[in-house]
Design an enzyme around this catalytic site. Sequence first.
Site, PDB file in Angstrom:
ATOM      1  N   LYS A  94      54.543  78.450  35.834  1.00  0.00           N
ATOM      2  CA  LYS A  94      55.083  79.762  35.469  1.00  0.00           C
ATOM      3  C   LYS A  94      54.543  80.962  36.230  1.00  0.00           C
ATOM      4  O   LYS A  94      55.158  82.036  36.212  1.00  0.00           O
ATOM      5  CB  LYS A  94      54.813  80.013  33.967  1.00  0.00           C
ATOM      6  CG  LYS A  94      55.627  79.143  33.054  1.00  0.00           C
ATOM      7  CD  LYS A  94      57.092  79.461  33.204  1.00  0.00           C
ATOM      8  CE  LYS A  94      57.983  78.523  32.454  1.00  0.00           C
ATOM      9  NZ  LYS A  94      59.296  78.388  33.088  1.00  0.00           N
TER      10      LYS A  94
ATOM     11  N   HIS B  47      66.326  70.660  41.170  1.00  0.00           N
ATOM     12  CA  HIS B  47      65.972  69.575  40.236  1.00  0.00           C
ATOM     13  C   HIS B  47      66.698  69.811  38.917  1.00  0.00           C
ATOM     14  O   HIS B  47      66.554  70.865  38.317  1.00  0.00           O
ATOM     15  CB  HIS B  47      64.463  69.541  39.991  1.00  0.00           C
ATOM     16  CG  HIS B  47      63.675  69.018  41.160  1.00  0.00           C
ATOM     17  ND1 HIS B  47      62.381  68.581  41.038  1.00  0.00           N
ATOM     18  CD2 HIS B  47      64.010  68.855  42.463  1.00  0.00           C
ATOM     19  CE1 HIS B  47      61.949  68.171  42.229  1.00  0.00           C
ATOM     20  NE2 HIS B  47      62.910  68.339  43.103  1.00  0.00           N
TER      21      HIS B  47
END
Length: 402
Positions: free
Chosen positions: A300, A76
């Site tokens: 994360k 992406h």
Amino acid sequence: VTRPLRTQVAIIGAGPAGLVLSHLLAARGIDCVVLEDRSREYVEHRVRAGVLEHPTVELLRAHGLADRLDREALVHRGVQIALDGRRHRIDFEDLTGRNITVYGQQEVVKDLIAARLSAGEPIVFDVSDVRVEGFAGDEPFVRYRNGEGSVTLRCDVIAGCDGFHGVSRPSLPPGALHIHDREYPFAWLGILARAAPTTDELIYSNSERGFALYSMRSPEITRLYLQVDPDEDINDWSDDRIWGELTRRLPTSEGFTLLDGPILEKAVTPMRSFVATPMRCGRLALAGDAAHIVPPTGAKGMNLAIADVTVLAAAIDALERTGDESLLADYSDTCLQRVWRVQHFSWWMTSMLHRFNDHDDFQHQLQRSELRWVLHSRAASTALAENYVGLPFGRIYPEEAR
Ligand code: RFL
Ligand code: PHB
């Protein structure tokens, strides 16, 4: 009772942290044993994270662990953020020259397990009663049970990679750790659906009805999340209710179609920020979720777990090769620079995108103002992009004196 075994590093937990560490050590010729209390089947099918940072992918590639990822994963180049039903794009490639990769955590785990087992290196699944001991001195050991009975595994270092609910962190002496934490007044209801993604980027949506996230796993599978109350009962969410709410919260009026399909999996995940410091006590080092938790809004957790073990592998290497303990002594400080940066980023993304207290209009206006600034200012978008694609592993402020 079997005779004591010995290895250089005992790794507790076969999640991303423990498995990546095992490969980093193997690449340096250091022996380790990975102990996992679940079955191989279970850890390979646990649905969790999906976004890999740029440095994570580079690390896997550098260790020959990215063959399937390079064939199957989705790259992406940016991410979309919706406010009031309007989509804005943050172009990572343009702002940072980097990108992110969408590949399920369980796919990473499958690849890491397969590579380790095919190299003939041990992972012991289905262990129980794991105990970490002796780490205050320099002869730590782990005790556990497997099918054959009770085992003692002696080692030089124990790596506590056993996640938030593991045994390593609670085994530290009382008072050894300082806990920094925060809870949020919401949770995420996450689903995995057999439905083709209709965009090639993630959409984070701040809507009046609450946050929603459009993500994916493959050209056939979408992964979607809704902000819900922390005590929400999953049984109150029929498939129809979930799709209805997603349609209302995602920017469906503006050239984006939400395809529905059978829901393969649904679960409610609490949101938490948590850091236990220091991340080491003697010869026991904590890494990944065993030491810290971030809310998922920044994508994360898995990446931070992998960043920790790159630091730990270098520290163990110095110890094993030359007896130099200084990197191990610095392990916690080195990791915490990045851990706190990522904590802040995850908290910041969470605060900008969720619906908070309805009665605090001032806070609500501040939130909208901040998000609009991030979407419209190149400097502010760059700050988001730089954190999202992933800061370098290791000391992120190397110029600061130790
Ligand atoms: P893990 O993956 O929890 O692995 C720990 C392992 O230790 C085992 N274990 C034990 N083994 C032996 N003895 C014991 N006593 C043990 N106790 C536990 C466990 O069975 C397990 O196999 O920790 P690790 O390796 O630190 O990895 C952390 C990540 O799993 C976690 O941070 C991420 O999944 C968080 N997360 C996301 N991270 C991202 O980077 N990007 C994302 O997009 C993202 N989305 C998410 C997420 C986590 C989520 N959930 C469900 C928590 C989305 C969700 C919904
Ligand atoms: C996911 O695809 O599971 C995902 C993506 C982005 C996030 C969290 C989870 O921020």
